[in-house]
Design an enzyme around this catalytic site. Sequence first.
Site, PDB file in Angstrom:
ATOM      1  N   ASP B 121       0.566  -1.372  -0.233  1.00 20.13           N
ATOM      2  CA  ASP B 121       0.472   0.023   0.044  1.00 20.13           C
ATOM      3  C   ASP B 121       0.717   1.447  -0.011  1.00 20.13           C
ATOM      4  O   ASP B 121       1.838   1.691   1.016  1.00 20.13           O
ATOM      5  CB  ASP B 121      -1.015   0.247   1.464  1.00 20.13           C
ATOM      6  N   TYR B 123       1.312   5.271  -0.828  1.00 21.26           N
ATOM      7  CA  TYR B 123       0.748   6.583   0.312  1.00 21.26           C
ATOM      8  C   TYR B 123       0.614   8.105  -0.823  1.00 21.26           C
ATOM      9  O   TYR B 123       1.694   8.721  -0.543  1.00 21.26           O
ATOM     10  CB  TYR B 123       1.682   6.599   1.749  1.00 21.26           C
ATOM     11  N   HIS B 128      -4.182  14.145   0.416  1.00 20.24           N
ATOM     12  CA  HIS B 128      -4.270  13.118   1.187  1.00 20.24           C
ATOM     13  C   HIS B 128      -3.010  13.060   2.833  1.00 20.24           C
ATOM     14  O   HIS B 128      -3.164  13.085   3.722  1.00 20.24           O
ATOM     15  CB  HIS B 128      -4.731  11.765   1.067  1.00 20.24           C
ATOM     16  N   GLU B 194     -10.605   4.090   3.134  1.00 21.20           N
ATOM     17  CA  GLU B 194      -9.511   4.535   2.414  1.00 21.20           C
ATOM     18  C   GLU B 194      -9.448   3.845   0.693  1.00 21.20           C
ATOM     19  O   GLU B 194      -9.823   3.302   0.178  1.00 21.20           O
ATOM     20  CB  GLU B 194      -8.007   4.238   2.753  1.00 21.20           C
ATOM     21  N   GLU B 196      -9.630   3.732  -2.928  1.00 22.20           N
ATOM     22  CA  GLU B 196      -7.348   3.966  -3.412  1.00 22.20           C
ATOM     23  C   GLU B 196      -7.944   3.314  -5.159  1.00 22.20           C
ATOM     24  O   GLU B 196      -8.902   2.639  -5.120  1.00 22.20           O
ATOM     25  CB  GLU B 196      -6.570   2.399  -2.408  1.00 22.20           C
ATOM     26  N   ASP B 228      -9.156   0.125   1.569  1.00 20.79           N
ATOM     27  CA  ASP B 228      -8.070  -0.034   2.013  1.00 20.79           C
ATOM     28  C   ASP B 228      -8.941   0.398   4.003  1.00 20.79           C
ATOM     29  O   ASP B 228      -8.460   0.971   4.662  1.00 20.79           O
ATOM     30  CB  ASP B 228      -6.927   0.584   2.024  1.00 20.79           C
ATOM     31  N   ARG B 232      -8.353   3.584  12.977  1.00 22.14           N
ATOM     32  CA  ARG B 232      -8.003   4.876  13.070  1.00 22.14           C
ATOM     33  C   ARG B 232      -7.495   5.034  14.315  1.00 22.14           C
ATOM     34  O   ARG B 232      -6.134   5.247  14.910  1.00 22.14           O
ATOM     35  CB  ARG B 232      -9.077   6.260  12.602  1.00 22.14           C
ATOM     36  N   GLN B 235      -4.635   2.048  14.906  1.00 23.07           N
ATOM     37  CA  GLN B 235      -3.717   2.593  13.723  1.00 23.07           C
ATOM     38  C   GLN B 235      -3.213   3.363  15.008  1.00 23.07           C
ATOM     39  O   GLN B 235      -1.744   3.545  14.492  1.00 23.07           O
ATOM     40  CB  GLN B 235      -4.332   3.275  12.496  1.00 23.07           C
ATOM     41  N   TYR B 239       0.925   2.550  15.574  1.00 21.40           N
ATOM     42  CA  TYR B 239       1.943   3.058  14.784  1.00 21.40           C
ATOM     43  C   TYR B 239       3.006   2.839  14.316  1.00 21.40           C
ATOM     44  O   TYR B 239       3.779   2.883  13.498  1.00 21.40           O
ATOM     45  CB  TYR B 239       1.252   3.233  12.611  1.00 21.40           C
ATOM     46  N   LYS B 248      -5.412  -2.128   9.860  1.00 17.21           N
ATOM     47  CA  LYS B 248      -5.387  -2.287   8.419  1.00 17.21           C
ATOM     48  C   LYS B 248      -5.831  -3.610   7.906  1.00 17.21           C
ATOM     49  O   LYS B 248      -6.030  -4.144   7.082  1.00 17.21           O
ATOM     50  CB  LYS B 248      -3.920  -1.458   7.863  1.00 17.21           C
ATOM     51  N   THR B 252      -9.384  -5.855   3.257  1.00 16.76           N
ATOM     52  CA  THR B 252      -8.887  -4.790   2.289  1.00 16.76           C
ATOM     53  C   THR B 252      -9.271  -5.240   1.069  1.00 16.76           C
ATOM     54  O   THR B 252      -9.447  -7.059   0.866  1.00 16.76           O
ATOM     55  CB  THR B 252      -7.468  -4.958   2.315  1.00 16.76           C
ATOM     56  N   THR B 341      -4.484   6.616  -0.408  1.00 20.99           N
ATOM     57  CA  THR B 341      -5.965   7.014  -0.786  1.00 20.99           C
ATOM     58  C   THR B 341      -5.792   8.749  -1.551  1.00 20.99           C
ATOM     59  O   THR B 341      -4.639   8.740  -2.103  1.00 20.99           O
ATOM     60  CB  THR B 341      -6.268   7.952   0.804  1.00 20.99           C
ATOM     61  N   GLU B 355     -10.785  12.020   6.549  1.00 20.66           N
ATOM     62  CA  GLU B 355     -10.026  13.722   5.726  1.00 20.66           C
ATOM     63  C   GLU B 355     -12.016  13.981   6.080  1.00 20.66           C
ATOM     64  O   GLU B 355     -11.572  15.449   6.538  1.00 20.66           O
ATOM     65  CB  GLU B 355      -9.299  13.704   4.421  1.00 20.66           C
TER      66      GLU B 355
END
Lengths: 400, 400
Positions: B121, B123, B128, B194, B196, B228, B232, B235, B239, B248, B252, B341, B355
């Site tokens: 994945d 970024y 984003h 997310e 994607e 995805d 939050r 995470q 993370y 995550k 998916t 994302t 977001e």
Amino acid sequence: MSEQSPFDLPEGDPFGPHTLPYGVFSTAQAPAVRRLGVRFGRYVLDLSALPEPLRPAHAEVLAAPTLNPLLAAGRPVWAQVRAAVRTALTDPAHRSAVAPLLHPLDDVTLHLPFDVADYVDFYASEHHATNVGKIFRPDGAALPPNWKHLPIGYHGRAGTVVVSGTPVVRPRGQRKAPADTAPTFGPSGRLDIEAEVGFVVGAPSTLHEPVALESFREHVFGVCLVNDWSARDIQAWEYVPLGPFLGKSFATSVSAWITPLDAFDDARTAPPARDFPLLPYLDDADAEPGGIDLRIEVRINGETVSRPPFASMYWTAAQQLAHMTVNGASLRTGDLYASGTVSGPEPDQRGCLLELTEGKGPFLQDGDEVTLTAWAPGPNGARIGLGEVTGRILPAPATP
Amino acid sequence: MSEQSPFDLPEGDPFGPHTLPYGVFSTAQAPAVRRLGVRFGRYVLDLSALPEPLRPAHAEVLAAPTLNPLLAAGRPVWAQVRAAVRTALTDPAHRSAVAPLLHPLDDVTLHLPFDVADYVDFYASEHHATNVGKIFRPDGAALPPNWKHLPIGYHGRAGTVVVSGTPVVRPRGQRKAPADTAPTFGPSGRLDIEAEVGFVVGAPSTLHEPVALESFREHVFGVCLVNDWSARDIQAWEYVPLGPFLGKSFATSVSAWITPLDAFDDARTAPPARDFPLLPYLDDADAEPGGIDLRIEVRINGETVSRPPFASMYWTAAQQLAHMTVNGASLRTGDLYASGTVSGPEPDQRGCLLELTEGKGPFLQDGDEVTLTAWAPGPNGARIGLGEVTGRILPAPATP
């Protein structure tokens, strides 16, 4: 001088009747045919050809070119096969039938023993995490605030897991020292090892159903050594905020032999005392001892540079499995998860050069050969060996 | 009222003769038999049964229960099969032979179309990354210093990639708000999407041999949508320092249809101007336009909440592939990598709830159904569709 019988092992051989690890081999006569084998001393027993009455029930899982069907078969079959193999190798009544199935280890080629599904790498040594934290984040706390509450882990690249003996080409990539104004591209100048212990998942689990601590043995088939090669300069520039990627993904070496979990029953040991209360899904205070007293040795070009003690790991393999699935993520046959670098409290017990040299190097040079070995105490003073992991560094490709 | 012919598509149907995505289906009559199909309007063409003279060379790759053999066959075979399928669906001379091979979409079950090897994945949206950086790291710079020098990515869990339509069970795990003194365990309270775009690798590459920017089309077979799903709160606590893991890895979701890369030839577009010079392996200034003008729509319970423009992505799929392999890591057939994302510059173009709600929520509720759709401009005003990705949130399991 007469040749020693393959059935008579030297005193202290770590691949005796209490070890019996599984691998995949081919012979010079049939190089394209991959067969399952069990290591016994300096020999490999061909499992594809066990005669009656030694053939276990479910022998069809032994006819595959990888361990995956055996891994998927589950714990009762693992026990049946292991008992049959031990009988074949230790009961003198079977010697004449078994002898033709034993190939000298030096005469066979060993292959990656299973198809790796997902690969996860943990970070479970407090000594390692503390040492590395001081080097990578000198202005912050050495251990991140979550470290003693959960076993930190991340997914690695399954497609570049290679078997012991595979050469490792020095990776190239972006590096940027703090004093540089922009990144540059080139061969890693800080190529490192990470001495780790890997756990191989056999029986899959169901999506949405966490695997509890006490179900560890139903799912995990066996143990191997892992060298999680790391390019520290590439890693340092890329890893914020989403973790290591190209600094690790070029190669991860594993033993050619997977030693069944049951072989370590005499090496079980309690993990270190926990500094914080654990949430129930990780709380192993009342569980069987989750540590394994594995003594690892790291050699570079034949010289011992470290002796990391796996018994010192803060988080156990059972806790890692419970954590990895607590969100409902499922396990597949062939999932591999590694402990993270094994480092003990002493300076000569650190599992990577970053720690051994306190960040200053030297790191690996082209031509260097790194070998990891390990053993654990078995019954009656026997040693239980893990298959070695070895790899030699080849130079980076020329530009471009 | 007579039923419309499957060969006569409504004006503007995004699954016309210029799209022709591949999937795997089964029928109610033979639920255990998985067959390759191509979507055409509201029908699925059974590829396993193409009669002569429509059968392409190498038709054996169409007899598998997954797309993987077709993916592995490489670009010349992809082109032959696509040409044969287009002829079958558009040449009136073949209608009587093809009609029996068309199954109404509503009558079939769609399956995960390929076996996922590694999942990565990225970024790659500046909007984003900036928006999330401000929320997760309010005291630091929104974009990390490496962001405009390399496409940041990390490995995700391949074993929990699921096909569109699979329900998503709310994950449980550790969360710790800054004001809490210790983490707690329970269902995620900040479950997010997310939006994607995913790229599916067909032809593998060789270990130690980077895949250059200009080799992108030799390796990448096609495109799909990816949701995805992200917890939050889990995470945020886990993370640092090694990246997202359990936040995550529970699920998916990907499209049931993989649209070939060639379908997007008319949608190629230049990525945004680069703010920093790129290292040569990423420098696409003289390459074919690396962006794709895909217009994504995010719907929750039928209501459109966002329209993220894929053309706004800073890093292209070709750059991501070059980066992912520049250290010598190899590609396998079935590798999936996602863009990260997709968020555009406008408030109604953001690809996740974090977001869209500026970190405040609300996030997903049990029972919510999220659907991603997308299309790109094709030849002569045609629309090229991506298969939708949909998933409904089910409640977390009861304790324990």
